[in-house]
Design an enzyme around this catalytic site. Structure first.
Site, PDB file in Angstrom:
ATOM      1  N   GLN A   1       0.810  -1.216   0.000  1.00 52.38           N
ATOM      2  CA  GLN A   1       0.000   0.000   0.000  1.00 52.38           C
ATOM      3  C   GLN A   1       0.848   1.274   0.000  1.00 52.38           C
ATOM      4  O   GLN A   1       0.306   2.366  -0.010  1.00 52.38           O
ATOM      5  CB  GLN A   1      -0.938   0.005   1.202  1.00 52.38           C
ATOM      6  CG  GLN A   1      -1.920  -1.146   1.166  1.00 52.38           C
ATOM      7  CD  GLN A   1      -2.780  -1.205   2.418  1.00 52.38           C
ATOM      8  OE1 GLN A   1      -2.522  -0.518   3.395  1.00 52.38           O
ATOM      9  NE2 GLN A   1      -3.798  -2.024   2.371  1.00 52.38           N
TER      10      GLN A   1
ATOM     11  N   ILE B   1       3.194   4.310   1.417  1.00 56.68           N
ATOM     12  CA  ILE B   1       3.078   5.080   2.663  1.00 56.68           C
ATOM     13  C   ILE B   1       1.658   5.622   2.740  1.00 56.68           C
ATOM     14  O   ILE B   1       1.324   6.616   2.097  1.00 56.68           O
ATOM     15  CB  ILE B   1       4.100   6.235   2.726  1.00 56.68           C
ATOM     16  CG1 ILE B   1       5.523   5.697   2.653  1.00 56.68           C
ATOM     17  CG2 ILE B   1       3.904   7.018   4.020  1.00 56.68           C
ATOM     18  CD1 ILE B   1       6.595   6.767   2.726  1.00 56.68           C
ATOM     19  N   HIS B   2       0.827   4.945   3.511  1.00 55.44           N
ATOM     20  CA  HIS B   2      -0.539   5.409   3.731  1.00 55.44           C
ATOM     21  C   HIS B   2      -0.626   5.996   5.136  1.00 55.44           C
ATOM     22  O   HIS B   2       0.400   6.135   5.820  1.00 55.44           O
ATOM     23  CB  HIS B   2      -1.552   4.278   3.495  1.00 55.44           C
ATOM     24  CG  HIS B   2      -1.278   3.038   4.272  1.00 55.44           C
ATOM     25  ND1 HIS B   2      -1.828   2.811   5.509  1.00 55.44           N
ATOM     26  CD2 HIS B   2      -0.483   1.963   4.019  1.00 55.44           C
ATOM     27  CE1 HIS B   2      -1.390   1.642   5.972  1.00 55.44           C
ATOM     28  NE2 HIS B   2      -0.580   1.116   5.075  1.00 55.44           N
ATOM     29  N   ALA B   3      -1.805   6.366   5.588  1.00 60.58           N
ATOM     30  CA  ALA B   3      -1.973   7.150   6.817  1.00 60.58           C
ATOM     31  C   ALA B   3      -1.333   6.539   8.060  1.00 60.58           C
ATOM     32  O   ALA B   3      -0.625   7.231   8.793  1.00 60.58           O
ATOM     33  CB  ALA B   3      -3.458   7.404   7.070  1.00 60.58           C
TER      34      ALA B   3
ATOM     35  N   ALA C   1       2.500   6.456   7.926  1.00 57.89           N
ATOM     36  CA  ALA C   1       2.971   7.849   7.853  1.00 57.89           C
ATOM     37  C   ALA C   1       2.960   8.470   9.243  1.00 57.89           C
ATOM     38  O   ALA C   1       3.912   9.153   9.635  1.00 57.89           O
ATOM     39  CB  ALA C   1       2.107   8.662   6.901  1.00 57.89           C
TER      40      ALA C   1
END
Length: 85
Positions: A12, A14-16, A19
């Site tokens: 995926q 760097i998602h929320a 991060a």
């Protein structure tokens, strides 16, 4: 100044969630820590900057560190990236 490169392996990118964890890790250090992906560059201590890089699986990140604890920060950030991304 220290720097190293890392290729994103997470499907995926760097998602929320990662991060937020990355920012939390970066804030532990006095050193300025920036992330570069191609022409984009962002402060690793600011979640908006990290998210706007749009780093996906296979992208190459360059991490640049500068400051009094840059050596420790580089080791910690590299370990973080290998564990989470």
């Amino acid at each position: 100044m220290k720097s190293f490169t890392y290729t994103i392996t997470d499907l995926q990118g760097i998602h929320a969630r990662p991060a937020g964890l990355l920012v939390k890790e970066a804030k532990r250090f006095e050193a300025r820590i920036s992330l570069e992906k191609g022409e984009k560059k962002g402060d690793a201590k600011k979640i908006f900057n990290v998210m706007t890089l749009g780093a996906k699986q296979g992208d190459l990140l360059t991490v640049v560190l500068e400051g009094p604890d840059e050596e420790a920060a580089a080791q910690a950030m590299e370990a973080f990236l290998h564990k989470h991304l």
